[in-house]
Design an enzyme around this catalytic site. Structure first.
Site, mmCIF file in Angstrom:
data_model
loop_
_atom_site.group_PDB
_atom_site.id
_atom_site.type_symbol
_atom_site.label_atom_id
_atom_site.label_comp_id
_atom_site.label_asym_id
_atom_site.label_seq_id
_atom_site.Cartn_x
_atom_site.Cartn_y
_atom_site.Cartn_z
ATOM 1 N N LEU A 20 71.503 -46.425 56.446
ATOM 2 C CA LEU A 20 70.656 -46.134 55.281
ATOM 3 C C LEU A 20 70.171 -47.405 54.611
ATOM 4 C CD1 LEU A 20 72.764 -43.274 53.651
ATOM 5 C CD2 LEU A 20 70.638 -43.018 54.943
ATOM 6 N N GLY A 26 74.362 -52.166 50.868
ATOM 7 C CA GLY A 26 74.842 -52.144 49.494
ATOM 8 C C GLY A 26 75.593 -53.420 49.207
ATOM 9 N N GLY A 27 76.324 -53.454 48.070
ATOM 10 C CA GLY A 27 77.089 -54.640 47.729
ATOM 11 C C GLY A 27 78.136 -54.935 48.793
ATOM 12 N N GLY A 40 78.129 -54.784 52.042
ATOM 13 C CA GLY A 40 78.280 -54.026 53.268
ATOM 14 C C GLY A 40 77.120 -53.130 53.609
ATOM 15 N N LYS A 41 77.177 -52.573 54.819
ATOM 16 C CA LYS A 41 76.161 -51.638 55.281
ATOM 17 C C LYS A 41 76.523 -50.220 54.849
ATOM 18 C CE LYS A 41 74.811 -54.319 59.361
ATOM 19 N NZ LYS A 41 74.677 -54.312 60.847
ATOM 20 N N VAL A 42 75.506 -49.396 54.633
ATOM 21 C CA VAL A 42 75.708 -48.011 54.208
ATOM 22 C C VAL A 42 75.134 -47.084 55.282
ATOM 23 C CG1 VAL A 42 75.326 -46.293 52.413
ATOM 24 C CG2 VAL A 42 75.556 -48.706 51.795
ATOM 25 N N LYS A 75 79.972 -46.610 52.994
ATOM 26 C CA LYS A 75 79.769 -48.061 52.897
ATOM 27 C C LYS A 75 80.890 -48.750 53.671
ATOM 28 C CE LYS A 75 78.680 -49.979 48.964
ATOM 29 N NZ LYS A 75 78.810 -50.571 47.613
ATOM 30 N N ASP A 121 75.385 -54.706 37.639
ATOM 31 C CA ASP A 121 74.322 -54.831 38.645
ATOM 32 C C ASP A 121 73.348 -53.665 38.534
ATOM 33 O OD1 ASP A 121 72.994 -56.185 40.637
ATOM 34 O OD2 ASP A 121 74.167 -55.317 42.277
#
Length: 654
Positions: free
Chosen positions: A348, A351-352, A354-356, A371, A467
């Site tokens: 998708l 994200g913070g 890492g990959k989602v 995540k 954030d």
């Protein structure tokens, strides 16, 4: 005769050095052992025994600088025109984990050989949040970036970019090179193998070209070419060298050889003549195994047995402290099956840290978002589990819910509600496929405000998100706004003072006091919410590099339009004038109030929600006095009391 003899002996001395000074501004370093005194190193940078220049090591969040010790003349004193220059260097990026680089390196021209105050991670040791984008900084770089940062609009995690006074590239391309038959071949910057790079600037054509190759031969065609005049960017004299950094993921960044020339062509390197990279542990094990001959089978059997025992021991084991974590603990295999083996087709976004991935729980068919990132330290993992236990209990209709988590050795996975319409930034920036209507935008703004009020004042602890931005606002199936990504969130007991911490967040959303105190507060969250308000209404990012100079900083542009009485000119033109003018003025005015330079001049979230619901009238917004005491501002003072009929606006330029 004695002077001529001295000159002759001096030239012989130079000829026997490992680097050849062909003219005043020509460098040729075939390894760096014999030129230690000519290199200025700081941070993690060091010259190893065999002559390798290592800019970083496998430590997290470090930077390294390596510059030629003396400044080099770059401009014609009479005309002010920049000289042509050329450089060639061989580098290697050796990641700690295969294909996960962090963060890359950059060939750099700078007025400083130390770059004081520069940040590691995504800033590559070049800039920080304060000086990024400042045209008075005079820094030029060609980045070899191995980490995709959405904040800087990176095209991928394996690219080359040309940057001027900013981490946002003027132009970037995926890393590749041209073969002799003109076919393009992809090039993995994190392969761990030596790569030769050439950067050539032609001051007559005002053109810069970058070439890459895994071999000793310079390609005919550049992989990146950009029309640019560096005369206004470069000072008369500049330092030349390299900068690099790591983040949560680490790489060792090496430079094996380097040549540089002004008004000439830099000499290329024969790869075989350069220092060798350190052998990996896997290679050493292989050599040992081969050398033992007849005992190979025994050693292999022991190794396999050890591996199987460790795998059985570590696979999804639950320690006692993990039972204290509130949200559900999923099995690693369950999430692997849900995401179809973490296939790229299920990705998708990022994200913070890492990959989602999109997933579907096997037993019930519930859609989820997973995540996935690495977290090596067991102590750090336990500390993070405390935040999981707390944030996992947050329940509000306008927050993305943390459903559970999982881990396997150093890998951590967080499971969230799946938001089918993705993040808000995809609907308001650039050229979105769907243009949000005014009613939808107004509703989303109120949704986020409601979620923030819950975090700041209505839950058992104070939660500071740190954030807030369009990319972290997710939209459910009915386009309701939900605030997500709590990777940087901090929790405090009510009434306690936040401790000093590292400045984290996203450029354009960071409250100015954070760079001074380092203390996140609810007021710094309000500042970021103000930036979000303005970008939702205007359809533009807080900092727009491609905009006209007077429109570069969104809040300044909106304030100028407010003062001139043309405030509605800033509303997103893609709405085609179909918006409620009263609501637009309300949101723009509120966005400016939240974006105040002085923390005490920002309203609290409870007052913001009342403004949005129409329960309280907004005070008049007037220009601030010329003198104010920003240092003693109380970040949590609510200056929006109903009895006040006006509010001062302190722009950042004050």
């Amino acid at each position: 005769m004695s002077q001529k003899l001295t000159l002759f002996l001096f030239l012989i001395f130079l000829a026997n050095q490992n680097h050849v000074l062909t003219q005043l501004d020509d460098l040729y370093f075939q390894g760096f052992n014999h030129v230690r005194n000519n290199m200025s190193l700081n941070g993690a940078a060091e010259i190893e025994k065999n002559g390798l220049l290592s800019l970083t090591n496998n430590s997290k969040s470090i930077l390294g600088h390596a510059f030629y010790s003396h400044q080099i003349k770059f401009k014609n004193s009479t005309s002010g025109k920049a000289f042509s220059f050329s450089t060639a260097f061989v580098f290697a990026v050796v990641p700690k984990y295969p294909n996960l680089g962090g963060h890359g390196l950059a060939f750099t021209l700078s007025t400083s050989n130390e770059l004081p105050g520069a940040f590691p991670r995504k800033y590559l040791g070049l800039l920080n949040t304060t000086v990024a984008g400042s045209f008075s900084y005079h820094i030029f770089s060609v980045e070899f970036d191995t980490h995709k940062d959405y904040d800087f609009f990176d095209i991928n995690d394996n690219h080359v970019g040309v940057n001027i006074n900013s981490m946002i590239s003027n132009k970037s391309v995926p890393a590749a090179y041209f073969l002799l038959n003109s076919e393009k071949e992809e090039l993995d910057l994190t392969s761990g193998n030596p790569i030769q790079a050439w950067v050539d600037y032609d001051s007559v054509k005002n053109q810069l070209e970058v070439r890459l190759s895994p071999s000793s031969t310079k390609p005919i065609y550049p992989i990146l070419s950009i029309d640019i005049d560096l005369s206004s960017i470069l000072n008369d004299s500049m330092y030349v060298g390299f900068s690099s950094s790591t983040g949560m993921l680490t790489s060792t960044h090496y430079v094996l050889g380097w040549s540089f020339s002004v008004n000439g062509e830099a000499k290329s390197f024969s790869m075989s003549s350069l220092p060798s990279l350190p052998e990996t542990k896997d290679l050493l094990v292989l050599v040992v195994c081969v050398s033992v001959g007849s005992t190979f089978v025994i050693i292999l059997g022991i190794a396999v047995s050890f591996y199987l025992v460790r795998k059985i021991k570590d696979a999804d084991m639950i320690e006692g402290w993990e039972l204290q974590v509130g949200p559900r603990r999923f099995s690693y295999q369950e999430l692997r099956e849900a995401t179809r083996g973490f296939r790229e087709k299920e990705l998708l976004g990022f994200g913070g840290f890492g990959k989602v991935y999109k997933g579907t729980l096997p037993n019930c068919g519930t859609p989820i978002a997973v995540k996935r990132f690495c977290h090596e330290s067991k102590q750090g993992l336990r500390e993070f589990s405390t935040e999981i236990a707390s944030i996992g209990r947050l329940r509000h209709k306008n927050l993305v819910r943390l459903l559970g988590w999982s881990r396997l050795r150093g890998e951590l996975l967080l499971v969230y509600d799946f938001m089918p319409n993705g993040s808000l930034d995809k609907y308001i920036f650039e050229e979105p496929k769907t243009i949000l209507k005014w009613e939808q935008r107004f509703k989303i703004v109120k949704d986020v405000a409601s979620g923030l009020l819950y975090l700041h004042e209505e839950w058992e602890q104070t939660v500071i998100h740190r954030d807030i931005k369009a990319g972290n606002v997710l939209l459910d199936s009915e386009l309701n706004g939900r605030l997500g990504d709590f990777g940087l969130a901090k929790l405090y007991e009510r009434g306690s003072n936040p401790i000093t911490t590292k400045v984290v967040g996203t450029l354009g959303y960071l409250a100015p006091e954070l760079t001074k105190t380092g203390k996140p507060t609810t007021s710094s969250d309000v500042f970021a919410f103000g930036a979000l308000l303005l970008e939702v209404i205007c359809g533009r990012r807080p900092i727009e590099p491609k905009a006209l100079p007077e429109e570069l900083i969104l809040v300044d542009w909106v304030w100028d339009k407010w003062k001139s009485g043309a405030i509605l000119d800033v509303v997103d033109p893609r709405l085609n004038g179909e918006f409620d003018e009263t609501e637009a003025v309300l949101l723009l005015k509120l966005g400016l109030m939240c974006s105040n330079y002085v923390p005490r001049a920002r309203p609290l979230m409870r007052k913001i929600v009342r403004y949005l619901e129409g329960e309280v009238a907004l005070p008049e917004l007037v220009a601030a006095p010329d003198v104010y005491d920003g240092e003693n501002a109380d970040a949590n003072t609510d200056s929006g009391d109903e009895c006040k009929d006006h509010m001062y606006f302190y722009p950042q330029s004050t």
